[in-house]
Design a protein around this motif. Structure first.
Motif, PDB file in Angstrom:
ATOM      1  N   ILE A 153      88.340  62.772   4.602  1.00 30.41           N
ATOM      2  CA  ILE A 153      88.682  63.705   3.529  1.00 30.41           C
ATOM      3  C   ILE A 153      87.825  64.963   3.687  1.00 30.41           C
ATOM      4  CG2 ILE A 153      88.770  64.056   1.040  1.00 30.41           C
ATOM      5  CD1 ILE A 153      89.346  61.034   0.795  1.00 30.41           C
ATOM      6  N   ALA A 154      88.502  66.066   3.933  1.00 23.63           N
ATOM      7  CA  ALA A 154      87.825  67.337   4.211  1.00 23.63           C
ATOM      8  C   ALA A 154      86.979  67.792   3.019  1.00 23.63           C
ATOM      9  CB  ALA A 154      88.860  68.414   4.551  1.00 23.63           C
ATOM     10  N   GLY A 155      85.735  68.156   3.317  1.00 28.11           N
ATOM     11  CA  GLY A 155      84.838  68.702   2.308  1.00 28.11           C
ATOM     12  C   GLY A 155      84.169  67.679   1.412  1.00 28.11           C
ATOM     13  N   ALA A 156      84.510  66.398   1.567  1.00 21.30           N
ATOM     14  CA  ALA A 156      83.978  65.366   0.668  1.00 21.30           C
ATOM     15  C   ALA A 156      82.602  64.891   1.126  1.00 21.30           C
ATOM     16  CB  ALA A 156      84.936  64.187   0.582  1.00 21.30           C
ATOM     17  N   ASN A 157      81.738  64.615   0.150  1.00 20.28           N
ATOM     18  CA  ASN A 157      80.395  64.115   0.425  1.00 20.28           C
ATOM     19  C   ASN A 157      80.379  62.583   0.357  1.00 20.28           C
ATOM     20  OD1 ASN A 157      80.324  63.455  -2.334  1.00 20.28           O
ATOM     21  ND2 ASN A 157      79.073  65.247  -2.875  1.00 20.28           N
TER      22      ASN A 157
END
Length: 187
Positions: free
Chosen positions: A153-157
């Protein structure tokens, strides 16, 4: 550590899922909470684990996580269809689940851990692994392992949240839960 039947779980259900929390992410936190609700609504008995990660747990985390899963399955109704959903520290149970032949959904798994990597490189299991591009423990979500489905998931921490963007975080969780729902439906 202890385990409990998730509210709404029915002991008569023929499928059992065990929820393993992270070190600082309890089963009541959003990803695991909604995964448990989805499973209960789909006819699963959900046995959730609560634990405290202390020095003893840190000294042998694989045994600690494995014992928690074993205990939870022992306290759940008997079943031929079993699933583990583990978050972060809970993914240290992955080697045991592979050996036990139990399917797994691993949320923000610790892909930087050598034993987890070894298991993923040698298994033929088709577990689901979900992580974010901004999670250092995701290690890029390498996809050259022998088996498993990797969702990034792009941008997820590490919490599968997009920092400073609550709506995007909600979308990230919905995406993860949709993948879990599809994985579970195929079991």
């Amino acid at each position: 550590m202890d385990s409990f039947a998730w509210r709404g779980s029915d002991a008569a259900q023929s499928k059992v899922a065990v929820l393993l929390p992270g070190a600082n992410y309890p089963v009541e936190a959003p990803l695991l909470y909604w995964a448990a609700q989805m499973l209960v609504d789909s006819g699963w008995h959900v046995q959730a684990v609560r634990w405290v990660i202390d020095d003893a747990a840190r000294s042998d985390p694989y045994s600690f996580a494995s014992r928690a899963a074993e205990q939870a399955f022992a306290e759940a109704p008997p079943s031929d269809t079993k699933l583990i959903i583990g978050k972060s520290f809970g993914s240290l149970c992955l080697p045991w689940s592979d050996e036990a032949g139990i399917d797994g959904v691993w949320l923000t798994p610790l892909l930087t851990d050598g034993k987890v990597r070894e298991t993923l490189a040698s298994t033929s299991r088709r577990d689901l692994l979900i992580g974010g591009t901004e999670d250092e423990a995701w290690d890029g979500g390498r996809r050259h392992e022998k088996a498993g489905t990797f969702i990034e998931i792009a941008g997820a921490n590490h919490r599968l949240q997009i920092p400073g963007a609550w709506e995007a975080s909600l979308d990230a969780h919905r995406e993860a839960l949709t993948h879990i729902e599809n994985f579970v439906a195929a079991l």
